[in-house]
Scaffold this active site. Structure first.
Site, mmCIF file in Angstrom:
data_model
loop_
_atom_site.group_PDB
_atom_site.id
_atom_site.type_symbol
_atom_site.label_atom_id
_atom_site.label_comp_id
_atom_site.label_asym_id
_atom_site.label_seq_id
_atom_site.Cartn_x
_atom_site.Cartn_y
_atom_site.Cartn_z
ATOM 1 N N ASP A 65 -63.886 4.144 -59.502
ATOM 2 C CA ASP A 65 -63.517 4.870 -58.277
ATOM 3 C C ASP A 65 -62.032 5.237 -58.395
ATOM 4 O O ASP A 65 -61.521 5.335 -59.512
ATOM 5 C CB ASP A 65 -63.849 4.016 -57.046
ATOM 6 C CG ASP A 65 -64.103 4.872 -55.810
ATOM 7 O OD1 ASP A 65 -63.215 5.667 -55.452
ATOM 8 O OD2 ASP A 65 -65.185 4.764 -55.191
ATOM 9 N N HIS B 254 -61.495 8.078 -60.402
ATOM 10 C CA HIS B 254 -61.485 9.240 -59.514
ATOM 11 C C HIS B 254 -60.077 9.778 -59.271
ATOM 12 O O HIS B 254 -59.873 10.597 -58.391
ATOM 13 C CB HIS B 254 -62.175 8.909 -58.182
ATOM 14 C CG HIS B 254 -63.642 8.629 -58.316
ATOM 15 N ND1 HIS B 254 -64.462 8.396 -57.235
ATOM 16 C CD2 HIS B 254 -64.449 8.552 -59.406
ATOM 17 C CE1 HIS B 254 -65.705 8.180 -57.676
ATOM 18 N NE2 HIS B 254 -65.715 8.255 -58.977
#
Ligand SMILES: *[C@@H]1O[C@H](CO)[C@@H](O)[C@H](O)[C@H]1NC(C)=O
Ligand SMILES: *[C@@H]1O[C@H](CO)[C@@H](O)[C@H](O)[C@H]1NC(C)=O
Ligand SMILES: *[C@@H]1O[C@H](CO)[C@@H](O)[C@H](O)[C@H]1NC(C)=O
Ligand SMILES: *[C@@H]1O[C@H](CO)[C@@H](O)[C@H](O)[C@H]1NC(C)=O
Ligand SMILES: *[C@@H]1O[C@H](CO)[C@@H](O)[C@H](O)[C@H]1NC(C)=O
Ligand SMILES: *[C@@H]1O[C@H](CO)[C@@H](O)[C@H](O)[C@H]1NC(C)=O
Ligand SMILES: *[C@@H]1O[C@H](CO)[C@@H](O)[C@H](O)[C@H]1NC(C)=O
Length: 401
Positions: free
Chosen positions: A216, A239
């Site tokens: 993430d 991310h």
């Protein structure tokens, strides 16, 4: 004694001399702990208690080797500074049900603390990732973060590794003058919600030279993040580096003073971004600066997303009311994995103010054609190189004609 054994012998002597101080603790031999391979939970809790009561600086040590560590809360305030040096590997219980709170190892209300060493906090997250239901449910089952620092002040975390956390790797809440230096974070690119370092409601946090590969955001800065310096970070997979998401909850605190500098981002879903939820309560985030960023195959490298609404968990029709101002993106170069390389999607309810975009050189080599930008509700100040052309086709009330 031959020449080769003199140095190790001298080092061993130094080591024993220093660990012989009464305020030092080998956690793996403390109290009922059983040495190599054992469960050191009781030893660590006991040694922490004694170190915390000591009026002299203390040091806790986990030497090389692999040990089991169950859920622990290591709390202050303490009478003196404490260093916790971890050179071994600490393994969390693999079953998330064995951890009752939202943290596996939590440090709380501690001042003048140092966490150091070449060791690893292994969250053994694989089994928990399969149970993570956050993409399906708005209020998903809480999984534990590997390392939580709650209200930890004037403190340093350096060199240690966080591996395969069940959820976020590191969470800093209520920190002041807190430095994370040369920390390593590792989890697979497809592991859910394994944000590398999350900061919230903290003032004066430095993240220096971290290496983050995870599933993430490499770094996410939540509400109340103020005076945060992020430099020399390598990120990817993951991310990207994010401010937000902001505006999901009531009574969030403002964000101010974010400096992201000299970072390298590789193969991530996004590069540097600011994300706020639609239909949010009013709020603001200001003085956020991203510069000297090198990109390699990054999706939407530069992104303001004020319609952030993953898994349709919101009313996307109403605009975000988080006001973004004094934002700059400078000297950002490399390659994008998506055609829209710069996307500034500001809120129709409160357009972005004082956005600066300077010296951008991002290439995209897909079949659709060269890189583009896409802007709404923003009128940025442009300077230096612009590849792609910034906001050439923008719409919205405050946009240049
Ligand atoms: C700090 O030291 C005092 C005096 O020795 C002691 O009474 C107290 O329990 C110590 N504090 C902690 C948190 O252990
Ligand atoms: C604690 O510090 C005092 C003063 O610096 C020193 O005299 C004493 O020897 C120290 N005690 C221990 C147990 O290290
Ligand atoms: C910040 O924390 C560091 C590390 O503990 C400490 O040396 C320094 O004095 C602190 N700075 C301030 C202004 O308190
Ligand atoms: C962040 O970096 C700037 C510039 O180097 C420095 O002035 C500031 O004190 C740093 N902030 C923190 C929280 O250390
Ligand atoms: C930039 O970051 C890299 C680590 O990615 C570091 O080696 C280098 O020294 C940094 N450069 C500057 C000017 O801070
Ligand atoms: C924008 O942010 C920078 C860096 O924090 C600050 O020095 C400057 O004063 C801010 N500008 C405005 C107009 O607030
Ligand atoms: C701007 O151009 C891009 C790419 O050509 C396109 O996808 C986008 O929809 C356009 N945006 C607006 C607001 O017209």
């Amino acid at each position: 004694m031959d020449r080769r054994s003199i140095l190790p012998a001298a080092l061993a002597l130094l080591f024993f001399a220093s660990t012989a101080r009464s305020s030092d603790f080998d956690v793996t031999k403390y109290g009922a702990s059983g040495g190599a391979g054992s469960d050191i939970t009781q030893g660590l809790v006991g040694a922490w208690k004694e170190a915390c009561a000591a009026t002299n600086a203390s040091k806790l040590l986990v030497p090389a080797g692999t040990y089991v560590l169950r859920e622990v809360l290591l709390e202050g305030p303490c009478n003196s500074s404490i260093e916790f040096q971890v050179d071994g590997t600490l393994q969390a219980p693999a079953d998330p049900a064995q951890i009752k709170t939202d943290g596996w190892v939590t440090f709380q209300n501690v001042d003048l603390f140092t966490l150091s060493g070449k060791g690893t906090f292994d969250g053994q997250g694989k089994a928990a990732w399969a149970k993570n239901d956050c993409t399906k449910k708005k209020d998903c089952a809480a999984l534990p973060t590997n390392l939580r620092f709650n209200f930890v002040t004037n403190s340093i975390v350096k060199d240690i590794t966080s591996l395969d956390s069940k959820y976020f790797h590191v969470n800093v809440l209520g920190g002041k003058n807190f430095t994370l230096q040369h920390v390593n974070i590792i989890a697979p690119g497809d592991s859910p919600n394994t944000d590398g370092i999350h900061i919230g409601r903290s003032n004066g946090v430095n993240i220096i030279d971290a290496g983050i590969k995870t599933g993430d955001d490499c770094i996410s800065l939540g509400d109340g993040s103020q005076q945060i310096n992020i430099t020399g970070v390598t990120c990817g997979p993951g991310h990207g580096i994010s401010v937000g998401s902001l505006g999901k909850y009531k009574a969030e605190e403002p964000v101010a003073g974010i400096y992201v500098k000299n970072c390298t981002i590789t193969g991530t879903m996004n590069g540097v971004r600011i994300k706020t939820w639609p239909a949010s309560p009013a709020g603001h985030a200001t003085d956020m600066h991203f510069e000297d960023i090198t990109l390699d195959n990054v999706g939407t490298p530069v992104l303001i997303d004020q319609q952030y609404c993953p898994w349709n968990q919101c009313n996307a029709q109403a605009p975000s009311l988080i006001k973004l101002s004094n934002v700059s993106f400078r000297r950002i170069q490399g390659t994008s994995s998506t055609q829209v390389a710069v996307k500034l999607a500001c809120s129709s309810g409160c357009p972005c103010d004082q956005v600066e975009v300077s010296d951008i050189d991002i290439t995209y080599t897909g079949a659709e054609g060269p890189a583009t930008s896409d802007c709404s509700n923003v009128k940025p100040t442009l300077s230096g190189k612009q590849n792609p052309a910034i906001c050439a086709n923008a719409t919205g009330s405050t946009v240049a004609q």
